[in-house]
Design a protein around this motif. Structure first.
Motif, PDB file in Angstrom:
ATOM      1  N   UNK A   2      74.142  41.799  68.145  1.00 13.92           N
ATOM      2  CA  UNK A   2      73.713  41.031  69.057  1.00 13.92           C
ATOM      3  C   UNK A   2      73.319  39.742  67.747  1.00 13.92           C
ATOM      4  N   UNK A   3      73.243  38.816  67.233  1.00 14.19           N
ATOM      5  CA  UNK A   3      71.933  37.303  66.383  1.00 14.19           C
ATOM      6  C   UNK A   3      70.934  38.103  66.555  1.00 14.19           C
ATOM      7  N   UNK A   4      69.385  37.904  66.334  1.00 18.42           N
ATOM      8  CA  UNK A   4      68.561  37.452  66.510  1.00 18.42           C
ATOM      9  C   UNK A   4      67.579  36.331  66.245  1.00 18.42           C
ATOM     10  N   UNK A   5      67.600  35.142  66.806  1.00 17.27           N
ATOM     11  CA  UNK A   5      67.310  33.990  66.528  1.00 17.27           C
ATOM     12  C   UNK A   5      65.479  34.023  67.301  1.00 17.27           C
ATOM     13  N   UNK A   6      66.026  33.520  68.096  1.00 13.43           N
ATOM     14  CA  UNK A   6      64.591  33.563  69.067  1.00 13.43           C
ATOM     15  C   UNK A   6      65.030  33.957  70.251  1.00 13.43           C
ATOM     16  N   UNK A   7      63.608  34.939  70.852  1.00 14.11           N
ATOM     17  CA  UNK A   7      63.130  35.168  71.849  1.00 14.11           C
ATOM     18  C   UNK A   7      61.964  35.245  72.536  1.00 14.11           C
ATOM     19  N   UNK A   8      62.449  34.493  74.106  1.00 10.27           N
ATOM     20  CA  UNK A   8      61.553  34.253  74.697  1.00 10.27           C
ATOM     21  C   UNK A   8      61.414  35.665  76.235  1.00 10.27           C
ATOM     22  N   UNK A   9      60.486  36.272  76.129  1.00  9.99           N
ATOM     23  CA  UNK A   9      60.436  37.503  77.512  1.00  9.99           C
ATOM     24  C   UNK A   9      58.475  38.219  76.963  1.00  9.99           C
ATOM     25  N   UNK A 114      70.330  49.300  64.026  1.00  8.15           N
ATOM     26  CA  UNK A 114      70.939  48.542  65.134  1.00  8.15           C
ATOM     27  C   UNK A 114      69.699  47.652  65.926  1.00  8.15           C
ATOM     28  N   UNK A 115      69.914  46.370  65.188  1.00  7.50           N
ATOM     29  CA  UNK A 115      69.191  45.280  66.370  1.00  7.50           C
ATOM     30  C   UNK A 115      68.189  45.248  66.795  1.00  7.50           C
ATOM     31  N   UNK A 162      66.284  41.865  55.784  1.00  7.33           N
ATOM     32  CA  UNK A 162      66.404  42.774  56.719  1.00  7.33           C
ATOM     33  C   UNK A 162      66.439  41.581  58.290  1.00  7.33           C
ATOM     34  N   UNK A 163      65.903  40.409  57.583  1.00  2.00           N
ATOM     35  CA  UNK A 163      66.087  39.614  58.936  1.00  2.00           C
ATOM     36  C   UNK A 163      67.273  38.576  58.572  1.00  2.00           C
ATOM     37  N   UNK A 164      67.973  38.184  57.370  1.00  2.00           N
ATOM     38  CA  UNK A 164      69.325  37.888  57.254  1.00  2.00           C
ATOM     39  C   UNK A 164      70.150  38.619  57.750  1.00  2.00           C
ATOM     40  N   UNK A 165      70.637  39.879  57.644  1.00  2.00           N
ATOM     41  CA  UNK A 165      70.504  40.985  59.236  1.00  2.00           C
ATOM     42  C   UNK A 165      70.455  40.573  60.830  1.00  2.00           C
ATOM     43  N   UNK A 166      69.355  40.514  60.558  1.00  2.66           N
ATOM     44  CA  UNK A 166      68.945  40.362  62.302  1.00  2.66           C
ATOM     45  C   UNK A 166      69.898  39.236  62.892  1.00  2.66           C
ATOM     46  N   UNK A 167      69.228  37.910  61.728  1.00  2.00           N
ATOM     47  CA  UNK A 167      69.466  36.745  62.384  1.00  2.00           C
ATOM     48  C   UNK A 167      71.611  37.000  62.506  1.00  2.00           C
ATOM     49  N   UNK A 169      73.310  38.897  63.063  1.00  2.00           N
ATOM     50  CA  UNK A 169      73.796  40.080  63.657  1.00  2.00           C
ATOM     51  C   UNK A 169      74.588  40.804  62.965  1.00  2.00           C
ATOM     52  N   UNK A 170      74.690  41.204  61.941  1.00  2.00           N
ATOM     53  CA  UNK A 170      74.993  42.404  61.468  1.00  2.00           C
ATOM     54  C   UNK A 170      74.419  43.663  60.211  1.00  2.00           C
TER      55      UNK A 170
END
Length: 191
Positions: A2-9, A114-115, A162-167, A169-170
């Motif tokens: 799953x792509x990672x952009x912004x997370x609020x938690x 692994x995201x 790493x940032x590119x891949x996470x953003x 989702x690859x």
């Protein structure tokens, strides 16, 4: 992934230092070759009594931990042996990010693939998060920031690839497979 952009938690805090990969996912669970279901074994030796019943006082068993996607851990998180099962267990449990002042390099690399976002913050910001379990945080991967509900913010380091891949989702292989046309053009021009 799953792509990672912004997370609020909200956060869950495990303040212990030197939490190694065998504590994250004990070796007896490494014979499993798929990711699904490993979350129930995350921190198994801390979460369960020897008879398999849950320890009600362990943070992941408490109601306030349910739905939380950010783990704040003590220094040197993920040390020990390299095992992809550790980020598999954490992501299957529901975590999307780990915040600490220091995170083992091998664990960080396995997590990114692994995201799971490893977030290294300065000691003062880390101490504040450790002291405020359940704090609301916003992680902005594009700007590499962690922001608390009162507006206090810090920047964290992360390799551009790493940032590119996470953003996007690859993982590394998916990135390479996405370059098939460019690779084919290169190969054609080369011959």
């Amino acid at each position: 992934m799953e792509p990672f952009r912004t997370l609020h938690s909200r956060t869950v805090v495990l303040a212990q230092q030197n939490i190694d990969t065998d504590q994250i996912i004990p070796a007896r669970f490494l014979k499993i070759t798929h990711r699904k279901g490993l979350g129930r074994w995350a921190f198994a030796d801390w979460r369960y009594h020897p008879d398999g019943t849950p320890r009600a006082d362990f943070i992941l068993e408490k109601p306030e931990a349910q739905g939380v996607q950010v783990l704040v851990a003590g220094d040197n998180f993920g040390c020990g042996s390299s095992r992809e099962h550790a980020p598999w267990a954490l992501t299957d449990w529901g975590f999307r990010a780990i915040i600490s002042s220091s995170i083992a390099d091998i664990f960080s690399n396995n997590s990114i693939k692994n995201g799971l976002l490893p977030v290294r913050v300065n000691a003062a910001f880390h101490q504040r998060l450790l002291a405020e379990p359940g704090a609301e945080v916003t992680i902005d991967l594009e700007h590499r920031t962690v922001t608390l509900s009162d507006g206090t913010s810090t920047v964290f380091p992360l390799d551009a690839f790493a940032r590119y891949c996470l953003m996007n989702g690859v993982d590394e292989l998916e990135f390479l497979l996405g370059q098939e046309e460019a690779i084919a053009r290169f190969e054609e021009a080369r011959t």
